[in-house]
Motif scaffolding. Structure first.
Motif, PDB file in Angstrom:
ATOM      1  N   ASN A 224       0.891  -1.213  -0.032  1.00 19.65           N
ATOM      2  CA  ASN A 224      -0.090   0.008   0.061  1.00 19.65           C
ATOM      3  C   ASN A 224       0.856   1.320   0.039  1.00 19.65           C
ATOM      4  OD1 ASN A 224      -1.741   2.076   0.387  1.00 19.65           O
ATOM      5  ND2 ASN A 224      -3.110   1.001   1.814  1.00 19.65           N
ATOM      6  N   PRO A 225       1.085   1.834  -1.316  1.00 18.36           N
ATOM      7  CA  PRO A 225       2.026   2.990  -1.176  1.00 18.36           C
ATOM      8  C   PRO A 225       1.596   4.087  -0.877  1.00 18.36           C
ATOM      9  CG  PRO A 225       0.883   2.658  -3.268  1.00 18.36           C
ATOM     10  CD  PRO A 225       0.676   1.322  -2.518  1.00 18.36           C
ATOM     11  N   ILE A 226       0.074   4.425  -0.275  1.00 19.37           N
ATOM     12  CA  ILE A 226      -0.397   5.451   0.364  1.00 19.37           C
ATOM     13  C   ILE A 226      -0.159   5.662   1.674  1.00 19.37           C
ATOM     14  CG2 ILE A 226      -2.774   6.427   0.773  1.00 19.37           C
ATOM     15  CD1 ILE A 226      -1.992   6.489  -2.063  1.00 19.37           C
ATOM     16  N   VAL A 227       0.101   4.442   2.393  1.00 22.65           N
ATOM     17  CA  VAL A 227       0.564   4.361   4.087  1.00 22.65           C
ATOM     18  C   VAL A 227       1.983   4.003   4.154  1.00 22.65           C
ATOM     19  CG1 VAL A 227      -1.665   4.022   4.336  1.00 22.65           C
ATOM     20  CG2 VAL A 227      -0.481   2.067   4.123  1.00 22.65           C
ATOM     21  N   GLY A 228       2.540   3.757   3.000  1.00 20.94           N
ATOM     22  CA  GLY A 228       3.896   3.277   2.983  1.00 20.94           C
ATOM     23  C   GLY A 228       4.350   1.816   3.290  1.00 20.94           C
ATOM     24  N   LEU A 229       3.207   0.877   3.334  1.00 20.71           N
ATOM     25  CA  LEU A 229       3.329  -0.472   3.380  1.00 20.71           C
ATOM     26  C   LEU A 229       4.086  -1.058   2.469  1.00 20.71           C
ATOM     27  CD1 LEU A 229       2.493  -2.864   5.636  1.00 20.71           C
ATOM     28  CD2 LEU A 229       0.502  -3.158   4.066  1.00 20.71           C
ATOM     29  N   PRO A 230       5.134  -1.646   2.291  1.00 21.74           N
ATOM     30  CA  PRO A 230       5.968  -2.663   1.313  1.00 21.74           C
ATOM     31  C   PRO A 230       5.119  -3.639   0.940  1.00 21.74           C
ATOM     32  CG  PRO A 230       6.975  -3.049   3.296  1.00 21.74           C
ATOM     33  CD  PRO A 230       5.896  -1.840   3.700  1.00 21.74           C
ATOM     34  N   PRO A 231       5.628  -4.179  -0.413  1.00 23.97           N
ATOM     35  CA  PRO A 231       4.939  -5.564  -0.783  1.00 23.97           C
ATOM     36  C   PRO A 231       5.270  -6.757  -0.008  1.00 23.97           C
ATOM     37  CG  PRO A 231       6.050  -3.977  -2.481  1.00 23.97           C
ATOM     38  CD  PRO A 231       6.249  -3.362  -1.451  1.00 23.97           C
ATOM     39  N   HIS A 232       4.177  -7.333   0.151  1.00 22.37           N
ATOM     40  CA  HIS A 232       4.457  -8.645   0.734  1.00 22.37           C
ATOM     41  C   HIS A 232       4.641  -8.581   2.426  1.00 22.37           C
ATOM     42  CE1 HIS A 232       4.749 -11.041  -2.900  1.00 22.37           C
ATOM     43  NE2 HIS A 232       5.771 -10.080  -3.372  1.00 22.37           N
ATOM     44  N   ALA A 233       4.373  -7.448   2.768  1.00 26.50           N
ATOM     45  CA  ALA A 233       4.482  -7.014   4.132  1.00 26.50           C
ATOM     46  C   ALA A 233       3.047  -7.673   4.933  1.00 26.50           C
ATOM     47  CB  ALA A 233       4.838  -5.514   4.568  1.00 26.50           C
ATOM     48  N   PRO A 234       3.225  -7.847   6.222  1.00 25.06           N
ATOM     49  CA  PRO A 234       2.020  -8.241   6.881  1.00 25.06           C
ATOM     50  C   PRO A 234       0.966  -7.245   7.089  1.00 25.06           C
ATOM     51  CG  PRO A 234       3.774  -8.553   8.214  1.00 25.06           C
ATOM     52  CD  PRO A 234       4.168  -8.259   7.045  1.00 25.06           C
ATOM     53  N   ASP A 235      -0.217  -7.305   6.986  1.00 23.06           N
ATOM     54  CA  ASP A 235      -1.219  -6.179   7.564  1.00 23.06           C
ATOM     55  C   ASP A 235      -1.351  -6.146   8.917  1.00 23.06           C
ATOM     56  OD1 ASP A 235      -1.724  -5.938   4.610  1.00 23.06           O
ATOM     57  OD2 ASP A 235      -3.609  -7.467   4.844  1.00 23.06           O
ATOM     58  N   ALA A 236      -1.498  -5.027   9.321  1.00 22.33           N
ATOM     59  CA  ALA A 236      -1.400  -4.882  10.841  1.00 22.33           C
ATOM     60  C   ALA A 236      -2.713  -4.588  11.318  1.00 22.33           C
ATOM     61  CB  ALA A 236      -0.753  -3.288  10.919  1.00 22.33           C
ATOM     62  N   PHE A 237      -3.843  -4.625  10.662  1.00 17.67           N
ATOM     63  CA  PHE A 237      -5.315  -4.605  11.314  1.00 17.67           C
ATOM     64  C   PHE A 237      -5.753  -5.826  11.901  1.00 17.67           C
ATOM     65  CE2 PHE A 237      -5.712  -6.093   7.171  1.00 17.67           C
ATOM     66  CZ  PHE A 237      -7.085  -6.889   7.189  1.00 17.67           C
ATOM     67  N   TYR A 238      -6.361  -5.835  13.096  1.00 16.16           N
ATOM     68  CA  TYR A 238      -6.769  -7.084  13.867  1.00 16.16           C
ATOM     69  C   TYR A 238      -7.884  -7.957  12.998  1.00 16.16           C
ATOM     70  CZ  TYR A 238      -9.104  -9.849  17.529  1.00 16.16           C
ATOM     71  OH  TYR A 238      -9.525 -11.000  18.317  1.00 16.16           O
ATOM     72  N   THR A 239      -7.415  -8.987  13.143  1.00 17.11           N
ATOM     73  CA  THR A 239      -8.252  -9.969  12.411  1.00 17.11           C
ATOM     74  C   THR A 239      -9.042 -10.885  13.804  1.00 17.11           C
ATOM     75  OG1 THR A 239      -6.583 -11.256  11.938  1.00 17.11           O
ATOM     76  CG2 THR A 239      -7.524  -9.873  10.280  1.00 17.11           C
ATOM     77  N   GLN A 240     -10.056 -11.482  13.658  1.00 13.78           N
ATOM     78  CA  GLN A 240     -10.610 -12.157  14.917  1.00 13.78           C
ATOM     79  C   GLN A 240     -10.057 -13.911  14.557  1.00 13.78           C
ATOM     80  OE1 GLN A 240     -14.906 -12.133  14.633  1.00 13.78           O
ATOM     81  NE2 GLN A 240     -14.965 -10.362  15.679  1.00 13.78           N
ATOM     82  N   PRO A 241      -9.904 -14.408  15.780  1.00 12.23           N
ATOM     83  CA  PRO A 241      -9.387 -15.807  15.641  1.00 12.23           C
ATOM     84  C   PRO A 241     -10.446 -16.752  14.670  1.00 12.23           C
ATOM     85  CG  PRO A 241      -9.140 -15.149  17.892  1.00 12.23           C
ATOM     86  CD  PRO A 241      -9.985 -14.010  17.091  1.00 12.23           C
ATOM     87  N   GLY A 242      -9.868 -17.563  14.106  1.00  9.78           N
ATOM     88  CA  GLY A 242     -10.935 -18.451  12.954  1.00  9.78           C
ATOM     89  C   GLY A 242     -10.975 -17.525  11.778  1.00  9.78           C
ATOM     90  N   SER A 243     -10.771 -16.407  11.628  1.00  8.54           N
ATOM     91  CA  SER A 243     -10.954 -15.710  10.261  1.00  8.54           C
ATOM     92  C   SER A 243      -9.966 -16.140   9.379  1.00  8.54           C
ATOM     93  CB  SER A 243     -11.037 -14.166  10.622  1.00  8.54           C
ATOM     94  OG  SER A 243     -10.953 -13.477   9.485  1.00  8.54           O
ATOM     95  N   PRO A 244     -10.568 -16.135   7.762  1.00  5.76           N
ATOM     96  CA  PRO A 244      -9.498 -16.640   6.913  1.00  5.76           C
ATOM     97  C   PRO A 244      -8.366 -15.478   6.662  1.00  5.76           C
ATOM     98  CG  PRO A 244     -11.684 -15.872   6.026  1.00  5.76           C
ATOM     99  CD  PRO A 244     -11.805 -16.116   7.414  1.00  5.76           C
ATOM    100  N   TYR A 245      -8.643 -14.338   7.151  1.00  3.28           N
ATOM    101  CA  TYR A 245      -7.648 -13.020   7.149  1.00  3.28           C
ATOM    102  C   TYR A 245      -6.435 -13.325   8.086  1.00  3.28           C
ATOM    103  CZ  TYR A 245     -10.656 -11.137   3.670  1.00  3.28           C
ATOM    104  OH  TYR A 245     -11.819 -10.779   2.732  1.00  3.28           O
ATOM    105  N   ASN A 246      -6.751 -14.333   9.260  1.00  7.38           N
ATOM    106  CA  ASN A 246      -5.905 -14.370  10.223  1.00  7.38           C
ATOM    107  C   ASN A 246      -4.887 -15.611   9.854  1.00  7.38           C
ATOM    108  OD1 ASN A 246      -4.516 -14.856  12.806  1.00  7.38           O
ATOM    109  ND2 ASN A 246      -6.129 -14.151  13.749  1.00  7.38           N
ATOM    110  N   PRO A 247      -3.434 -15.107   9.668  1.00  5.03           N
ATOM    111  CA  PRO A 247      -2.465 -16.153   9.182  1.00  5.03           C
ATOM    112  C   PRO A 247      -2.403 -17.365  10.045  1.00  5.03           C
ATOM    113  CG  PRO A 247      -1.514 -13.760   9.053  1.00  5.03           C
ATOM    114  CD  PRO A 247      -2.754 -13.814   9.900  1.00  5.03           C
TER     115      PRO A 247
END
Length: 243
Positions: A148-171
């Motif tokens: 995300n170049p808007i906020v300065g997040l480099p490619p392949h960097a993990p997202d920082a927002f919270y994801t609930q346990p069991g969510s497919p967005y939770n690694p």
């Protein structure tokens, strides 16, 4: 009226440091170039805070001028400055230590204490926010592997927002894709499937017809049957062709 506009422009040019500063603030917000106040301080991101209790009504007498006028977001205002802007307190973060020291002079201890702090705020850990963004939900990739170049997040960097346990967005709760077989395994592969439903969807109409109407003398039990068809044969049933 015309003269007042000219005077506003003249004062704004002087206050903003020339035409460039004036146009930059006009681009940010049309109200900024002609709004004057007392500089109260700045935060770690460089956002500047002003106050004017004389010329503006309550609720408009405090404002922030962002350091990055192109990518500013309201959540970039730190909590300590946000409390000052909404008049939750009248002490700016730069003078809160002096405020605490002054108020502590009027507090009489009611009992002896071995606490290492002499005020009710207590210990405060240093906090860090990615690119001064206090809303972590915005620190997410705009697409797979592009960051995300808007906020300065480099490619392949993990997202920082919270994801609930069991969510497919939770690694930690993502299941590894495992295939049970391949319909074209004899040909070198090409149609892998992970469950029977997926296998049924990948099977062509000709292959389904061949299962229902096998050649004369072929053993159905040895064919590539679905669990449902195998259960029918196990109970002594027969497979019929679909109409």
């Amino acid at each position: 009226m015309v003269w007042s506009i000219i005077e506003n422009f003249r004062h704004s040019l002087k206050y903003r440091g020339g035409w460039k500063g004036l146009f930059d603030h006009m681009y940010t917000n049309g109200d900024y170039p002609f709004k004057y106040g007392t500089y109260m301080g700045c935060d770690a991101a460089g956002n500047r805070y002003y106050e004017n209790r004389v010329d503006y009504p309550f609720g408009q007498h405090r404002w922030v001028e962002p350091a990055d006028i192109h990518n500013f977001d309201a959540t970039m205002v730190p909590p300590e400055w946000h409390g000052w802007m909404v008049s939750a307190n009248d002490v700016t973060p730069s003078t809160e230590e002096e405020f605490f020291d002054e108020k502590k002079k009027h507090i009489k201890p009611s009992a002896p204490s071995d606490a290492p702090f002499d005020h009710n705020v207590g210990h405060q850990n240093e906090y860090y926010n990615f690119n001064h963004m206090h809303n972590q939900s915005q620190i997410r990739s705009r697409g797979y592997g592009i960051g995300n170049p808007i906020v300065g997040l480099p490619p392949h960097a993990p997202d920082a927002f919270y994801t609930q346990p069991g969510s497919p967005y939770n690694p930690a709760f993502r299941r590894e894709l495992k295939f049970q077989g391949d319909l074209d395994e004899a040909k070198g592969g090409g149609r892998p499937y992970k469950n029977d439903l997926w296998k049924e969807r990948l099977t062509t109409a000709a292959e389904k017809e061949a299962k229902l109407n096998p050649p004369e003398g072929e053993d159905l039990s040895a064919g590539n049957l679905t669990p449902k068809e195998e259960a029918i044969l196990a109970r002594g049933g027969t497979l019929r062709a679909k109409n």
